[in-house]
Motif scaffolding. Structure first.
Motif, PDB file in Angstrom:
ATOM      1  N   ARG A  29       0.829  -1.205   0.000  1.00 28.41           N
ATOM      2  CA  ARG A  29       0.000   0.000   0.000  1.00 28.41           C
ATOM      3  C   ARG A  29       0.866   1.260   0.000  1.00 28.41           C
ATOM      4  NH1 ARG A  29      -5.324   0.472   1.720  1.00 28.41           N
ATOM      5  NH2 ARG A  29      -6.472  -1.497   1.670  1.00 28.41           N
ATOM      6  N   VAL A  30       1.903   1.253   0.818  1.00 27.41           N
ATOM      7  CA  VAL A  30       2.761   2.436   0.948  1.00 27.41           C
ATOM      8  C   VAL A  30       3.453   2.745  -0.375  1.00 27.41           C
ATOM      9  CG1 VAL A  30       4.827   3.327   2.066  1.00 27.41           C
ATOM     10  CG2 VAL A  30       3.091   2.176   3.431  1.00 27.41           C
ATOM     11  N   PHE A  31       4.092   1.747  -0.967  1.00 28.13           N
ATOM     12  CA  PHE A  31       4.844   1.995  -2.192  1.00 28.13           C
ATOM     13  C   PHE A  31       3.920   2.151  -3.396  1.00 28.13           C
ATOM     14  CE2 PHE A  31       8.110   0.081   0.517  1.00 28.13           C
ATOM     15  CZ  PHE A  31       9.088   1.044   0.381  1.00 28.13           C
ATOM     16  N   GLY A  32       2.733   1.566  -3.342  1.00 27.99           N
ATOM     17  CA  GLY A  32       1.749   1.854  -4.383  1.00 27.99           C
ATOM     18  C   GLY A  32       1.340   3.318  -4.365  1.00 27.99           C
ATOM     19  N   HIS A  33       1.216   3.880  -3.155  1.00 24.86           N
ATOM     20  CA  HIS A  33       0.944   5.304  -3.027  1.00 24.86           C
ATOM     21  C   HIS A  33       2.113   6.122  -3.568  1.00 24.86           C
ATOM     22  CE1 HIS A  33      -0.662   9.009  -1.268  1.00 24.86           C
ATOM     23  NE2 HIS A  33       0.537   9.233  -0.765  1.00 24.86           N
ATOM     24  N   GLY A  34       3.341   5.655  -3.317  1.00 23.73           N
ATOM     25  CA  GLY A  34       4.517   6.358  -3.838  1.00 23.73           C
ATOM     26  C   GLY A  34       4.558   6.364  -5.356  1.00 23.73           C
ATOM     27  N   VAL A  35       4.164   5.254  -5.978  1.00 27.34           N
ATOM     28  CA  VAL A  35       4.103   5.202  -7.447  1.00 27.34           C
ATOM     29  C   VAL A  35       3.035   6.155  -7.966  1.00 27.34           C
ATOM     30  CG1 VAL A  35       3.578   3.715  -9.418  1.00 27.34           C
ATOM     31  CG2 VAL A  35       5.005   2.848  -7.566  1.00 27.34           C
ATOM     32  N   ALA A  36       1.869   6.170  -7.299  1.00 23.67           N
ATOM     33  CA  ALA A  36       0.784   7.058  -7.735  1.00 23.67           C
ATOM     34  C   ALA A  36       1.170   8.526  -7.613  1.00 23.67           C
ATOM     35  CB  ALA A  36      -0.478   6.776  -6.911  1.00 23.67           C
ATOM     36  N   GLN A  37       1.989   8.873  -6.619  1.00 29.76           N
ATOM     37  CA  GLN A  37       2.416  10.256  -6.427  1.00 29.76           C
ATOM     38  C   GLN A  37       3.579  10.650  -7.320  1.00 29.76           C
ATOM     39  OE1 GLN A  37       0.901  12.548  -4.438  1.00 29.76           O
ATOM     40  NE2 GLN A  37      -0.660  10.993  -4.075  1.00 29.76           N
ATOM     41  N   GLY A  38       4.183   9.676  -8.009  1.00 33.20           N
ATOM     42  CA  GLY A  38       5.311   9.980  -8.875  1.00 33.20           C
ATOM     43  C   GLY A  38       6.646  10.023  -8.164  1.00 33.20           C
ATOM     44  N   TRP A  39       6.692   9.564  -6.895  1.00 36.73           N
ATOM     45  CA  TRP A  39       7.956   9.572  -6.156  1.00 36.73           C
ATOM     46  C   TRP A  39       8.883   8.479  -6.652  1.00 36.73           C
ATOM     47  CZ3 TRP A  39       4.995   9.649  -0.867  1.00 36.73           C
ATOM     48  CH2 TRP A  39       4.387  10.901  -0.707  1.00 36.73           C
ATOM     49  N   ILE A  40       8.318   7.339  -7.038  1.00 29.02           N
ATOM     50  CA  ILE A  40       9.093   6.209  -7.534  1.00 29.02           C
ATOM     51  C   ILE A  40       8.422   5.655  -8.784  1.00 29.02           C
ATOM     52  CG2 ILE A  40      10.119   5.524  -5.328  1.00 29.02           C
ATOM     53  CD1 ILE A  40       7.866   3.549  -4.953  1.00 29.02           C
ATOM     54  N   ASP A  41       9.191   4.908  -9.567  1.00 31.89           N
ATOM     55  CA  ASP A  41       8.655   4.327 -10.798  1.00 31.89           C
ATOM     56  C   ASP A  41       8.058   2.942 -10.586  1.00 31.89           C
ATOM     57  OD1 ASP A  41       9.440   6.562 -12.260  1.00 31.89           O
ATOM     58  OD2 ASP A  41      11.449   5.756 -12.601  1.00 31.89           O
ATOM     59  N   ALA A  42       8.570   2.192  -9.623  1.00 34.85           N
ATOM     60  CA  ALA A  42       8.091   0.828  -9.375  1.00 34.85           C
ATOM     61  C   ALA A  42       8.257   0.506  -7.899  1.00 34.85           C
ATOM     62  CB  ALA A  42       8.850  -0.181 -10.233  1.00 34.85           C
TER      63      ALA A  42
END
Length: 440
Positions: free
Chosen positions: A183-196
């Motif tokens: 959930r956390v890293f999925g949110h990061g992908v949605a925000q554009g902080w990370i690519d995967a």
């Protein structure tokens, strides 16, 4: 061709103008423009702020050279202020992008919106507590690598497995933590902080098999819970007789809970949440005299919530709400309990069927499923089933039905939204059928 855009902090060309009417100290004025940062936009990869608007920079002096130097000093002072502002903003963003902070924000939002059931929210908060004892919790999302995730999950698995039976518990804690990280890293992908998401490449969580020697040292005995094994018919009878003869099971009122669990096939929270209004008993007359038929409707589950105690609430999915026909022996059991509880109108009575016995046997509230599971643990160990949990009764019922009914009907009985869940997780896999030799 258009003039190239200046970079943030870059001072453009200065224009010096003489003002004879001004005083001696401000006879010359040097003026130019400098570009600042745009604090509303950032590069997702580097975290650097984008170039922003331009501002006027002015310096005065008695001569041309001193006016230019005053303007350059004003530009330098302005950039020092901007650098401090950028550092403060960068620190705030870094703090907000930590795994711990993002997880807390997501769980709070899910709790307010009702996206997660209270039991799931509680499990995720326990997983967040496990993550906070690792270095991963303080890391920026953009800096996390798959090896960091794998190390944290391995640490949680080892930390949560403190004894032989908790080997599966340690794995379960790690899997819950991994779901939270998804959930956390999925949110990061949605925000554009990370690519995967780095969780994807962090590897598989495997259940360790812990062996403990027997008392005489002759053989190794497995004591952890076995979630791939289902009770056989003979084992169900052995367990039922063992619980029926236990005075402790009688005192804590869990005899009927075990017998009902074998027939209803519900989760421990669902069975503890059954009200008399959810029970249907039909008395009829047949060739053998009075017959009893009935069913139980599973409409809720019970959980312990902080500040509220034991709460009965709706289950996670609509598929969990179902009506289960029960055998005649369980109908007779429910009728006997209704008579003992003084139920007048079974259709309108909101009291629990399997109530909390209370410290002195006078309780009538909802059972705490954690305390009930601990009580059942002692009875299962005494009966010779240290690998069994109450959920194993549910698995045994599903496995028994899978031998006679279509898998979709079995999934409906178990309250599974997908038949894949029934096939992968609820069909016993330990025993080899005797029919194998006939076909070989």
């Amino acid at each position: 061709m258009a003039r190239p855009t200046s970079q943030s902090g870059e001072l453009g060309s200065l224009t010096a103008t003489e003002y004879p009417d001004n005083g001696t100290a401000e006879r010359w004025r040097a003026r130019g423009r400098m570009r600042l940062f745009d604090y509303s936009r950032r590069d997702p990869a580097s975290g650097a702020y984008a170039t922003g608007r331009r501002v006027d920079i002015t310096g005065f002096g008695p001569t041309r050279e001193k006016a230019v130097k005053a303007a350059e000093k004003a530009a330098k002072d302005r950039m020092i202020c901007e650098a401090q502002k950028s550092s403060t903003a960068q620190k705030a963003v870094t703090e907000a992008r930590k795994v711990d902070a993002v997880a807390e924000i997501l769980l709070s939002a899910a709790g307010r919106s009702g996206e997660l059931a209270s039991s799931s929210l509680a499990s995720y908060r326990v997983a967040l507590g496990h993550l906070r004892i690792t270095d991963l919790a303080e890391m920026d999302i953009a800096a996390v690598r798959p090896t960091d995730v794998a190390t944290a999950l391995a640490f949680i698995t080892a930390a949560a497995a403190k004894n032989a039976r908790a080997a599966r518990g340690g794995t379960g804690a790690a899997k819950t933590a991994r779901a939270l990280l998804n959930r956390v890293f999925g949110h990061g992908v949605a925000q554009g902080w990370i690519d995967a998401s780095p969780v994807r490449d962090a590897g598989v969580i495997r259940t360790p098999r812990k062996r403990m020697g027997s008392a005489d040292g002759s053989e190794a005995v497995f004591h952890h819970l076995d979630h791939d094994r289902a009770l056989t018919k003979c084992e169900r009878l052995t367990l039922a007789w063992s619980v029926a003869r236990s005075e402790r099971a009688k005192r804590l009122d869990i005899r009927d809970l075990v017998l009902a669990g074998m027939a209803i096939g519900g989760r421990i929270g669902e069975v503890c949440a059954i009200r008399w209004a959810d029970v249907t008993v039909v008395r009829g007359v047949g060739d053998d005299g009075v017959t009893l038929t009935g069913s139980v409707t599973l409409t809720a589950t019970v959980d312990r919530e902080v500040g509220r105690g034991i709460v009965r609430h709706e289950p996670k999915t609509e598929a969990s709400i179902r009506t289960v026909p029960v055998p005649r022996r369980v109908v007779a059991l429910l009728a006997r309990r209704a008579s003992a509880a003084g139920v007048v109108d079974i259709a309108t009575d909101e009291r629990p069927v399997f109530a909390n016995p209370g410290r002195w046997g006078t309780g009538d509230g909802w059972r705490d499923r954690s305390n009930t599971a601990a009580t059942l643990r002692s009875e299962f160990d005494a009966a010779g089933f240290p690998w069994l949990s109450y959920h194993g009764l549910r698995r045994a019922a599903v496995t028994a039905l899978a031998d006679h009914l279509p898998i979709r009907a079995v999934a409906d009985y178990a309250g599974h939204k997908s038949i894949r869940t029934t096939l992968d997780n609820y069909i016993g896999r330990s025993a080899i059928s005797a029919e194998v030799a006939k076909y070989l």
